[in-house]
Design a protein around this motif. Structure first.
Motif, PDB file in Angstrom:
ATOM      1  N   HIS A 284      -8.032  31.285 -57.811  1.00 23.03           N
ATOM      2  CA  HIS A 284      -7.245  30.075 -58.079  1.00 23.03           C
ATOM      3  C   HIS A 284      -7.368  29.035 -56.976  1.00 23.03           C
ATOM      4  O   HIS A 284      -7.001  27.882 -57.189  1.00 23.03           O
ATOM      5  N   SER A 285      -7.897  29.422 -55.814  1.00 21.22           N
ATOM      6  CA  SER A 285      -8.125  28.460 -54.734  1.00 21.22           C
ATOM      7  C   SER A 285      -9.144  29.044 -53.757  1.00 21.22           C
ATOM      8  O   SER A 285      -9.387  30.259 -53.739  1.00 21.22           O
ATOM      9  N   ILE A 286      -9.701  28.176 -52.925  1.00 24.09           N
ATOM     10  CA  ILE A 286     -10.616  28.640 -51.883  1.00 24.09           C
ATOM     11  C   ILE A 286      -9.854  29.546 -50.914  1.00 24.09           C
ATOM     12  O   ILE A 286     -10.367  30.554 -50.451  1.00 24.09           O
ATOM     13  N   GLY A 287      -8.613  29.205 -50.626  1.00 27.88           N
ATOM     14  CA  GLY A 287      -7.794  30.028 -49.749  1.00 27.88           C
ATOM     15  C   GLY A 287      -7.590  31.434 -50.291  1.00 27.88           C
ATOM     16  O   GLY A 287      -7.610  32.414 -49.537  1.00 27.88           O
TER      17      GLY A 287
ATOM     18  N   ALA B 241     -10.829  33.275 -49.780  1.00 28.74           N
ATOM     19  CA  ALA B 241     -10.955  33.622 -48.364  1.00 28.74           C
ATOM     20  C   ALA B 241     -10.094  34.834 -48.012  1.00 28.74           C
ATOM     21  O   ALA B 241     -10.553  35.760 -47.344  1.00 28.74           O
ATOM     22  N   ALA B 242      -8.855  34.847 -48.480  1.00 26.97           N
ATOM     23  CA  ALA B 242      -7.951  35.959 -48.192  1.00 26.97           C
ATOM     24  C   ALA B 242      -8.458  37.255 -48.815  1.00 26.97           C
ATOM     25  O   ALA B 242      -8.408  38.318 -48.183  1.00 26.97           O
ATOM     26  N   ASP B 243      -8.970  37.170 -50.032  1.00 24.60           N
ATOM     27  CA  ASP B 243      -9.450  38.356 -50.742  1.00 24.60           C
ATOM     28  C   ASP B 243     -10.702  38.930 -50.089  1.00 24.60           C
ATOM     29  O   ASP B 243     -10.906  40.137 -50.049  1.00 24.60           O
ATOM     30  N   VAL B 244     -11.546  38.045 -49.583  1.00 20.20           N
ATOM     31  CA  VAL B 244     -12.820  38.448 -48.994  1.00 20.20           C
ATOM     32  C   VAL B 244     -12.660  38.788 -47.509  1.00 20.20           C
ATOM     33  O   VAL B 244     -13.480  39.507 -46.947  1.00 20.20           O
TER      34      VAL B 244
ATOM     35  N   ARG C 222     -14.968  27.639 -47.560  1.00 19.62           N
ATOM     36  CA  ARG C 222     -15.289  26.281 -48.015  1.00 19.62           C
ATOM     37  C   ARG C 222     -16.771  25.982 -47.812  1.00 19.62           C
ATOM     38  O   ARG C 222     -17.431  25.403 -48.676  1.00 19.62           O
ATOM     39  N   GLN C 223     -17.311  26.409 -46.677  1.00 20.93           N
ATOM     40  CA  GLN C 223     -18.744  26.199 -46.407  1.00 20.93           C
ATOM     41  C   GLN C 223     -19.622  27.029 -47.340  1.00 20.93           C
ATOM     42  O   GLN C 223     -20.679  26.565 -47.770  1.00 20.93           O
ATOM     43  N   MET C 224     -19.189  28.238 -47.668  1.00 23.76           N
ATOM     44  CA  MET C 224     -19.938  29.044 -48.638  1.00 23.76           C
ATOM     45  C   MET C 224     -20.059  28.291 -49.952  1.00 23.76           C
ATOM     46  O   MET C 224     -21.135  28.224 -50.546  1.00 23.76           O
ATOM     47  N   ARG C 225     -18.936  27.738 -50.395  1.00 22.20           N
ATOM     48  CA  ARG C 225     -18.919  27.008 -51.664  1.00 22.20           C
ATOM     49  C   ARG C 225     -19.806  25.769 -51.583  1.00 22.20           C
ATOM     50  O   ARG C 225     -20.595  25.477 -52.475  1.00 22.20           O
ATOM     51  N   ARG C 226     -19.698  25.031 -50.491  1.00 23.46           N
ATOM     52  CA  ARG C 226     -20.467  23.797 -50.322  1.00 23.46           C
ATOM     53  C   ARG C 226     -21.964  24.074 -50.227  1.00 23.46           C
ATOM     54  O   ARG C 226     -22.777  23.379 -50.838  1.00 23.46           O
TER      55      ARG C 226
ATOM     56  N   ALA D  76     -16.896  43.798 -53.369  1.00 24.02           N
ATOM     57  CA  ALA D  76     -15.668  44.568 -53.610  1.00 24.02           C
ATOM     58  C   ALA D  76     -14.578  43.691 -54.232  1.00 24.02           C
ATOM     59  O   ALA D  76     -13.904  44.118 -55.188  1.00 24.02           O
ATOM     60  N   ALA D  77     -14.387  42.494 -53.716  1.00 20.80           N
ATOM     61  CA  ALA D  77     -13.354  41.593 -54.252  1.00 20.80           C
ATOM     62  C   ALA D  77     -13.674  41.203 -55.693  1.00 20.80           C
ATOM     63  O   ALA D  77     -12.771  41.120 -56.533  1.00 20.80           O
TER      64      ALA D  77
END
Length: 81
Positions: A18-21, A24-27, A35-39, A53-54
């Protein structure tokens, strides 16, 4: 947009959260790293075990080491320009 089947890109994979955050928390990485991974459209290999795993925990099909490697290679040529 259908959420079944493997994502077609790294950004589409991250969009399954539901968000980048939340991704990030899950991974287990920082917000800025996610954010950089997505970009950039790729995920650094040290994050792959956590991403796989996530993704499994979320029921996202097709996210494997091979899938991540293929997207890493595909994303790199544009960076050399």
């Amino acid at each position: 947009m259908s959420m079944s089947g493997p994502p077609t890109s790294i950004s589409r994979l991250i969009d399954r959260w539901h968000s980048i955050g939340a991704f990030a928390a899950d991974v287990g990485c920082g917000y800025e790293a996610a954010r950089q991974m997505r970009r950039r459209g790729r995920i650094a290999p040290q994050h792959w075990p956590h991403v796989v795993a996530a993704s499994r925990r979320r029921g996202i099909e097709g996210v494997t080491y091979e899938w991540l490697a293929g997207h890493r290679i595909a994303a790199m040529p544009g960076e050399a320009a």
